[in-house]
Design a protein around this motif. Structure first.
Motif, PDB file in Angstrom:
ATOM      1  N   PHE A 129      41.599  30.354  48.887  1.00 17.78           N
ATOM      2  CA  PHE A 129      40.736  31.496  48.570  1.00 17.78           C
ATOM      3  C   PHE A 129      41.504  32.336  47.551  1.00 17.78           C
ATOM      4  O   PHE A 129      42.413  33.094  47.896  1.00 17.78           O
ATOM      5  N   GLU A 130      41.159  32.164  46.273  1.00 16.45           N
ATOM      6  CA  GLU A 130      41.920  32.740  45.165  1.00 16.45           C
ATOM      7  C   GLU A 130      41.098  33.797  44.432  1.00 16.45           C
ATOM      8  O   GLU A 130      39.915  33.578  44.137  1.00 16.45           O
ATOM      9  N   LEU A 131      41.728  34.917  44.121  1.00 17.73           N
ATOM     10  CA  LEU A 131      41.066  36.019  43.422  1.00 17.73           C
ATOM     11  C   LEU A 131      41.583  36.099  41.987  1.00 17.73           C
ATOM     12  O   LEU A 131      42.778  35.939  41.734  1.00 17.73           O
ATOM     13  N   MET A 132      40.691  36.371  41.043  1.00 22.52           N
ATOM     14  CA  MET A 132      41.070  36.547  39.642  1.00 22.52           C
ATOM     15  C   MET A 132      40.319  37.733  39.054  1.00 22.52           C
ATOM     16  O   MET A 132      39.104  37.854  39.233  1.00 22.52           O
ATOM     17  N   ALA A 133      41.043  38.585  38.339  1.00 22.19           N
ATOM     18  CA  ALA A 133      40.414  39.684  37.612  1.00 22.19           C
ATOM     19  C   ALA A 133      39.870  39.178  36.278  1.00 22.19           C
ATOM     20  O   ALA A 133      40.348  38.193  35.714  1.00 22.19           O
ATOM     21  N   ARG A 134      38.880  39.890  35.744  1.00 21.43           N
ATOM     22  CA  ARG A 134      38.273  39.499  34.475  1.00 21.43           C
ATOM     23  C   ARG A 134      39.305  39.424  33.351  1.00 21.43           C
ATOM     24  O   ARG A 134      39.247  38.536  32.499  1.00 21.43           O
ATOM     25  N   GLN A 135      40.266  40.340  33.342  1.00 18.53           N
ATOM     26  CA  GLN A 135      41.251  40.360  32.266  1.00 18.53           C
ATOM     27  C   GLN A 135      42.014  39.040  32.189  1.00 18.53           C
ATOM     28  O   GLN A 135      42.208  38.482  31.106  1.00 18.53           O
ATOM     29  N   GLY A 136      42.453  38.518  33.334  1.00 13.52           N
ATOM     30  CA  GLY A 136      43.181  37.258  33.338  1.00 13.52           C
ATOM     31  C   GLY A 136      42.318  36.085  32.929  1.00 13.52           C
ATOM     32  O   GLY A 136      42.791  35.153  32.255  1.00 13.52           O
TER      33      GLY A 136
ATOM     34  N   ARG B 174      36.359  37.518  40.383  1.00 10.12           N
ATOM     35  CA  ARG B 174      35.777  36.257  40.850  1.00 10.12           C
ATOM     36  C   ARG B 174      36.704  35.626  41.875  1.00 10.12           C
ATOM     37  O   ARG B 174      37.909  35.879  41.891  1.00 10.12           O
ATOM     38  N   VAL B 175      36.124  34.809  42.716  1.00 11.79           N
ATOM     39  CA  VAL B 175      36.861  34.086  43.752  1.00 11.79           C
ATOM     40  C   VAL B 175      36.690  32.591  43.521  1.00 11.79           C
ATOM     41  O   VAL B 175      35.588  32.121  43.239  1.00 11.79           O
ATOM     42  N   LEU B 176      37.794  31.871  43.620  1.00 18.33           N
ATOM     43  CA  LEU B 176      37.774  30.416  43.640  1.00 18.33           C
ATOM     44  C   LEU B 176      38.088  30.008  45.071  1.00 18.33           C
ATOM     45  O   LEU B 176      39.139  30.380  45.601  1.00 18.33           O
ATOM     46  N   LEU B 177      37.182  29.293  45.693  1.00 17.29           N
ATOM     47  CA  LEU B 177      37.439  28.895  47.079  1.00 17.29           C
ATOM     48  C   LEU B 177      37.201  27.412  47.267  1.00 17.29           C
ATOM     49  O   LEU B 177      36.407  26.795  46.548  1.00 17.29           O
TER      50      LEU B 177
END
Length: 469
Positions: free
Chosen positions: A253-260, A282-285
């Protein structure tokens, strides 16, 4: 200042490993003396690459007798400078390459320290099993290195860190004695946990030469999805639902901000955004199941509920292994994508999972005031509370000016993590980068105990002398 060893002493070391086991040519040494982000560079009079535990023990005995310090290096993928020598002899484990055994009945694999993580995974796969530790650097990171740093990766949520996956170790102690502890037992209640002590010790208490690690059944099905969320709090709400719906099948369960994400799309060739909008987060799961179709059904149920309740926005489930790999590539390239953007203050913190939104909010507010115009790339393993909170210089700003304030800025971010019950290092270790920060924030009794353990095992401070306490 590290003393310069004599030519006669270096010749004795060379004789222990033979012509294939040493190098002093600057061109050969160069790749192993620079950290991949170019933050640390070093020097060494000699790199030794023993091919066996016995050769490693011979080297350490000789260095201990002479008082000559060594820096231990695996795949040189470390991010806190602990693997880069500053005049010490460099001991590389890369020639210890054997996979000694794969046992699908005991669900155990025994491999030497220089085997890469990807090779361990492939050997497990060939036996119909799985080794779940997975990192972006797994093609270069070695088994000994990931255990020595207690690496985490993307599957900690279900399987734990490297320490949790180790059953036994073989290691050369600072005296040159060999501890042959390659046990395969799941239960062994016979005293101090030396396996756990050396896992995460960053090479200061012994050189790991081999390990026996846990294997697991391969899941029959997996499903990977990219999901838009409005905030870290919404991601936390989605995590709670995912745990309820998928239970132990929730693997990542991975979180990413728009900037990255923008950095990756701009700077990493071949990246595509699977979402049509531009969500702030966004989340990558990933979900796995012993039933070939079960993972997909779990994912569909989870996302249907989350979208219906407004917890999640746009969601895309990977339709193929290639698409799933593309989703993961966007996440795994978050760090690499920052490099063309200029100077960065990097943070590898952990907080209780419930405090992830508070940490991101507070750290962003403090950094906006401390470094106006800075760009923040926050991403990481929300399921286990590990956030990589990276502060890049303003667009068009000066690298040197940004780096000049790094220590002060990092202390501010670390203080927020500690105040929320967290740690300044979640999975990269302390190395030389964070030892001072850890000493500033740890309880004095804990520091005294850690220092006493090291002084007992390595009174001459022969192994990785500038690392840890």
């Amino acid at each position: 200042m590290t003393p310069v060893p004599s030519d006669a002493f270096l010749d004795r070391l060379k004789a222990l490993v033979g012509p294939a086991g040493w190098a002093d040519d600057p061109e050969i040494l160069a790749p192993w003396l620079v950290e991949w982000r170019d933050r640390w560079s070093g020097r060494t009079p000699l790199m030794l690459s023993p091919a066996s535990t016995e050769e490693t023990a011979d080297i350490i005995r000789l260095c201990a007798a002479e008082g000559a310090p060594l820096v231990i290096q695996g795949g040189n993928t470390g991010l806190v400078g602990g693997q880069i020598p500053q005049g010490e002899i460099l001991l590389s484990t890369r020639r210890m390459r054997a996979i000694r055994d794969v046992d699908p009945v005991d669900d155990v694999l025994v491999a030497e320290a220089g085997v890469t993580l990807a090779e361990v995974q492939a050997a497990a796969e060939a036996a119909g099993r799985r080794f779940p530790l997975s990192l972006a650097s797994e093609g270069s990171a070695t088994l000994g290195g990931v255990i020595s740093t207690n690496a985490g990766g993307v599957a900690v949520l279900r399987f734990g860190t490297a320490r949790d996956l180790v059953l036994g170790l073989e290691a050369v102690l600072p005296s040159g004695e060999v501890w042959r502890g390659l046990r395969r037992l799941r239960k062994d209640n016979t005293g101090y946990d030396l396996r756990g002590l050396l896992s995460g010790a960053e090479g200061t208490l012994g050189v790991i030469t081999a390990a026996s690690v846990k294997l697991f059944p391969r899941p029959a099905g997996r499903a990977v999805a990219m999901v838009a969320v409005e905030s870290p709090q919404a991601a936390l709400d989605l995590l709670s639902r995912a745990r309820r719906v998928a239970d132990s099948g929730l693997e990542a369960f991975e979180l990413m901000a728009r900037q990255g994400v923008d950095f990756a799309l701009r700077n990493i060739p071949g990246q595509r955004d699977p979402l049509t909008g531009a969500p702030p987060w966004r989340v990558l799961l990933e979900v796995a199941s012993p039933d070939s179709g079960g993972a997909g059904r779990l994912m569909e149920d989870l996302l249907a509920e989350a979208c219906s309740d407004g917890v999640a926005g746009e969601a895309v489930i990977a339709a193929s292994e290639a698409q799933a790999a593309a989703f993961w590539s966007l996440r795994e390239n978050q760090s690499a994508a920052q490099k063309p953007e200029g100077a960065t203050w990097k943070h590898d913190i952990s907080v209780p999972v419930s405090q992830v939104p508070a940490f991101i909010r507070q750290a962003a507010e403090v950094m906006a005031a401390f470094a106006p115009g800075c760009r923040i790339s926050a991403f990481g393993h929300v399921g286990d509370g590990n956030i990589h909170f990276d502060v890049l210089r303003p667009q068009g700003g000066d690298d040197a000016a940004h780096l000049a304030r790094r220590a002060e800025g990092q202390a501010l971010v670390h203080d927020i993590a500690i105040a929320l019950g967290g740690s300044v290092s979640a999975e990269h270790g302390l190395g030389v980068m964070k030892a001072g920060e850890a000493r500033r924030q740890k309880d004095p009794a804990e520091i005294a105990l850690l220092s006493a353990i090291r002084a007992t095992l390595d009174p001459g401070r022969i192994l990785n002398p500038r690392v840890l306490f």
